[in-house]
Design an enzyme around this catalytic site. Structure first.
Site, mmCIF file in Angstrom:
data_model
loop_
_atom_site.group_PDB
_atom_site.id
_atom_site.type_symbol
_atom_site.label_atom_id
_atom_site.label_comp_id
_atom_site.label_asym_id
_atom_site.label_seq_id
_atom_site.Cartn_x
_atom_site.Cartn_y
_atom_site.Cartn_z
ATOM 1 N N ALA A 60 31.550 30.810 44.753
ATOM 2 C CA ALA A 60 30.728 31.462 43.729
ATOM 3 C C ALA A 60 30.711 32.962 43.981
ATOM 4 C CB ALA A 60 29.313 30.897 43.788
ATOM 5 N N GLY A 99 32.209 27.215 46.525
ATOM 6 C CA GLY A 99 32.483 26.732 45.168
ATOM 7 C C GLY A 99 33.971 26.532 44.919
#
Ligand code: 3H9
Length: 710
Positions: A60, A99
């Protein structure tokens, strides 16, 4: 942000978000749209997700965490990938982290280059893998392995990732080409069993036992941290709850963590560390536009503990070292010591035997200073005495080639005064290593008024090359690190006023710091000598500053710390790392106070924290207003790496921003009024200005506000 290409029967989705392909909202939208488009294209049989540049995806976008994020999340993309009727293959080069690994786990297949690394580093940011990573990884690796990987945040090699079933295959040749070949081999095969949400967690019935074992380990290794415990809770959820309920639990714990002060501090620390490498001098020179000089050979002057440690750092980085000492005996001892360090590294598996031999070959000991004439850089690490250092620098200036950089490992002395002994003050800088130099990651580089930008760039680059976190300081007494550290001074005053030394240590330890009280006799004697003062047990003031003679008393009683078996504590020789409180010390304190007529009083934990930290913070603000440090985050990096300030509290300056500058300022004013004979309580002007603002000013704007008011 995501390049969409159709190549024969494949769609290639290439994440293109330099420098690390973080999952910004544009990337998640690009991936989501890409999957939908591929599903609608009848010519496409399989989708390959790959990263452009050096990495697959670093997870992320951490910069976006403090903003409110709207739109598609990583899980939305993940669900689209997982439910796709066409196989989706992730092809990993560089890293798949956080992520990025979660995206890969949503894919039906994963292949990688042999050097790729995998991991969930979220815990290091005070988070958990919040896009179903904690629910999906255990389905592949089993619970104990998932618990270890997620709570440690460590990176796994591709070989380990294959072993644990995280990836399907390591490929040798061009990754995209290999991905296409792989995809061709699996087209048409059923996908159901490859969707991790359909998989059962192995040995789910044993989860409570695994949880308890892992929790013990986490509490031992990561004392005070909340994220690793949350990680374990969601992993336990993955075994106990239906998939969607477990995902809900994960989401709610992720939300708790992302709003926690620990995660804010850890994310701040991540960027602080990186921004320390980006320096700017008052004359406008910057790291971005200054080229470092070339350093392919070095000399270290002084082969004591520090000099030897510095030599080890240089040798490990492949830089040949000429080590200079006064005589053969000292040199031999240093060489043995250096080899001991290398042997230790080999034993721990951190160095190969060949590397050790190579390092030893690159080390040349000599008692002749003239031998350093051709080296690119000299680091002096002799006794901390200005006159001696000036003599050495004057000699080096004559011996060394004109382009050589001359550096001092001084921890306090003025670089300008050292440089004044040479004809090349532009090439003189401080390179302050922390003991033990071969272990501590911090390097405090110091520039003087004449140090050139090229010299600054050179020592900063050298720090990077030898694996240190380098922070730049302007010269002043004690630089950033030693000038700012008021903890030891205040702790001794607190003992004199009524606290027990053991209580203070415990309070600071509960805060996350284990520093220990210092005896520091020699430094104080030197200071008194310079002022022409004779220190006695009755000395209460020195140079109009409060003075406490208790540490001198301990020193004179032979209580010099671990090496003499006694100090503030007793030390059992069989276990010297475990200090034992000593009733005799409490008697010495009582007698000292009675003799000086000091009324002892109750001292709260709150006062201990404030006295130790706010005095330090106040000095930090003075360091900023004098431009000794360029930014507050540089100070915090020094505290994390030099003094083991808990990373989850960010550093003293970040801590001040979290407490609130107005509150910190008020307490500093209070202590200044209470202790007028401690200069360090004189409130900083910068802090006064920032605290007078009606709104709290965020830490990254302190310096803007200050400069605009100059
Ligand atoms: C996450 O994924 C949460 C999810 O589970 C769930 C969400 C719901 N974002 O380190 P470098 C920047 S949390 C934004 O110097 P290296 C970095 O600041 C995320 N920026 O290079 C630097 O910028 P600058 C979990 C990032 O080669 C530049 O990239 N992931 C990010 O030594 C180069 O970085 C992580 O925690 C990011 N994610 O190392 C991974 N990552 O040039 C964190 C880096 O302006 N990243 N930047 O100074 C790393 O571990 C290392 O950066 C990496 C590269 C190994 C990737």
């Amino acid at each position: 942000m995501v390049d969409y290409r159709v190549d024969n029967q494949f769609t290639v989705l290439e994440i293109n978000n330099p420098p690390v392909n973080a999952l910004s909202s544009d990337v998640t939208i690009g991936l989501y749209d890409g999957i939908l488009k591929a599903l609608q294209d009848d010519s496409v049989q399989a989708v390959i997700i790959i990263g452009k540049g050096k990495v697959f995806c670093a997870g992320a976008d951490i910069t976006a965490f403090s903003k409110s994020i709207k739109g598609l999340g990583i899980t939305d993309v993940g669900h689209a990938i997982e439910s796709s009727s066409k196989p989706v293959i992730s092809a990993v080069y560089g890293v798949a982290l956080g992520g990025g690994l979660e995206i890969a786990l949503f894919c039906h297949y994963r292949i990688s280059d042999k050097k790729a690394k995998f991991g969930f580093p979220e815990v290091q940011l005070g988070l958990l893998p919040g896009a179903e990573g904690t629910i999906r990884l255990p389905r592949l690796t089993g619970l104990p392995v998932a618990m270890e990987i997620i709570t440690s945040g460590r990176q796994l090699s591709a070989q380990e990732a294959v072993k644990y079933g995280i990836i399907d295959k390591i490929v040798e040749n061009d990754l995209l080409q290999e991905a296409k070949t792989f995809a061709t081999s699996i087209i048409g095969k059923p996908l159901d069993s490859l969707r991790l949400r359909t998989k059962k967690v192995k040995n789910a019935d044993l989860v409570d036992k695994y949880y308890d074992d892992a929790l013990k380990e986490v509490k031992r290794k990561s004392k005070g941290l909340i994220a690793p415990v949350s990680c374990l809770k969601t992993i336990r959820g993955s075994a106990k709850l239906p998939y969607d309920t477990a995902a809900q639990l994960e989401r709610s714990l992720f939300t708790e963590l992302i709003t926690s002060s620990q995660s804010a501090a850890l994310r701040y620390s991540f960027f602080a560390e990186r921004s320390a490498a980006k320096w700017r001098l008052p004359n406008g020179a910057r790291s971005a536009n200054t080229k470092p000089g070339s350093v392919v050979s070095a000399a270290v002057i002084g082969a004591g503990t520090m000099g030897s440690g510095i030599a080890v750092c240089l040798l490990r980085a492949g830089i040949p070292v000429i080590l200079v000492e006064q005589n053969e005996k000292l040199l031999k001892a240093a060489q043995t010591n250096i080899d001991q360090i290398f042997r230790g590294s080999v034993q721990l598996g951190k160095m190969t035997l060949e590397k050790r031999q190579e390092c030893l070959r690159m080390l040349q000991g000599t008692a002749q200073l003239e031998k350093v004439k051709d080296v690119d850089i000299v680091i002096e690490a002799i006794f901390e005495n200005l006159k001696l250092k000036q003599e050495v620098f004057a000699k080096l200036d004559k011996i060394c080639k004109p382009t050589a950089f001359l550096c001092s490992n001084t921890s306090t002395l003025d670089i300008d005064k050292i440089a004044s002994a040479t004809s090349r003050p532009d090439k003189v800088a401080g390179t302050h290593f922390f003991a033990p130099a071969h272990i501590m990651r911090l390097l405090e580089n110091v520039y003087g008024s004449k140090t050139s930008p090229e010299t600054v760039a050179t020592v900063m680059e050298l720090g990077r090359k030898i694996g240190k976190i380098s922070v730049l300081s302007k010269t002043c007494d004690g630089f950033i690190a030693n000038r700012m550290n008021k903890i030891g001074v205040e702790a001794v005053y607190l003992v004199e006023e009524g606290a027990s030394p053991y209580n203070i240590d415990q309070i600071m330890e509960d805060f996350g710091m284990s520093m220990g009280l210092d005896v520091g006799w020699r430094i104080r004697q030197e200071q008194a000598k310079a002022l022409g003062v004779n220190l006695t047990a009755e000395t209460k003031y020195l140079n109009a500053e409060r003075y406490c003679s208790l540490p001198d008393k301990l020193y004179e009683l032979g209580r010099n710390g671990i090496k003499t078996g006694r100090g503030w504590y007793r030390y059992d020789p069989a276990n010297p790392r475990k200090p034992i409180p000593d009733l005799d010390v409490l008697d010495i304190i009582q007698t000292h106070c009675q003799n000086l007529g000091i009324q002892r009083r109750e001292i709260t934990a709150q006062e201990v924290i404030e006295r130790c930290l706010y005095a330090t913070i106040n000095e930090g603000f003075k360091i900023l207003e004098e431009n000794v440090a360029e930014k507050p985050s540089d100070i915090d990096v020094i505290w994390q790496y030099g003094f083991a300030f808990p990373r989850y509290r960010g550093g003293p300056m970040f801590y001040a921003s979290q407490v609130g500058l107005r509150k910190v300022f008020e307490r500093i004013c209070y202590y200044h009024a209470t202790f007028p004979y401690s200069k360090h309580w004189l409130p900083s002007d910068l802090l006064r200005k920032l605290a007078s603002s009606t709104d709290e000013i965020p830490i990254n704007q302190w310096m803007n506000n200050w400069s605009s008011k100059l």
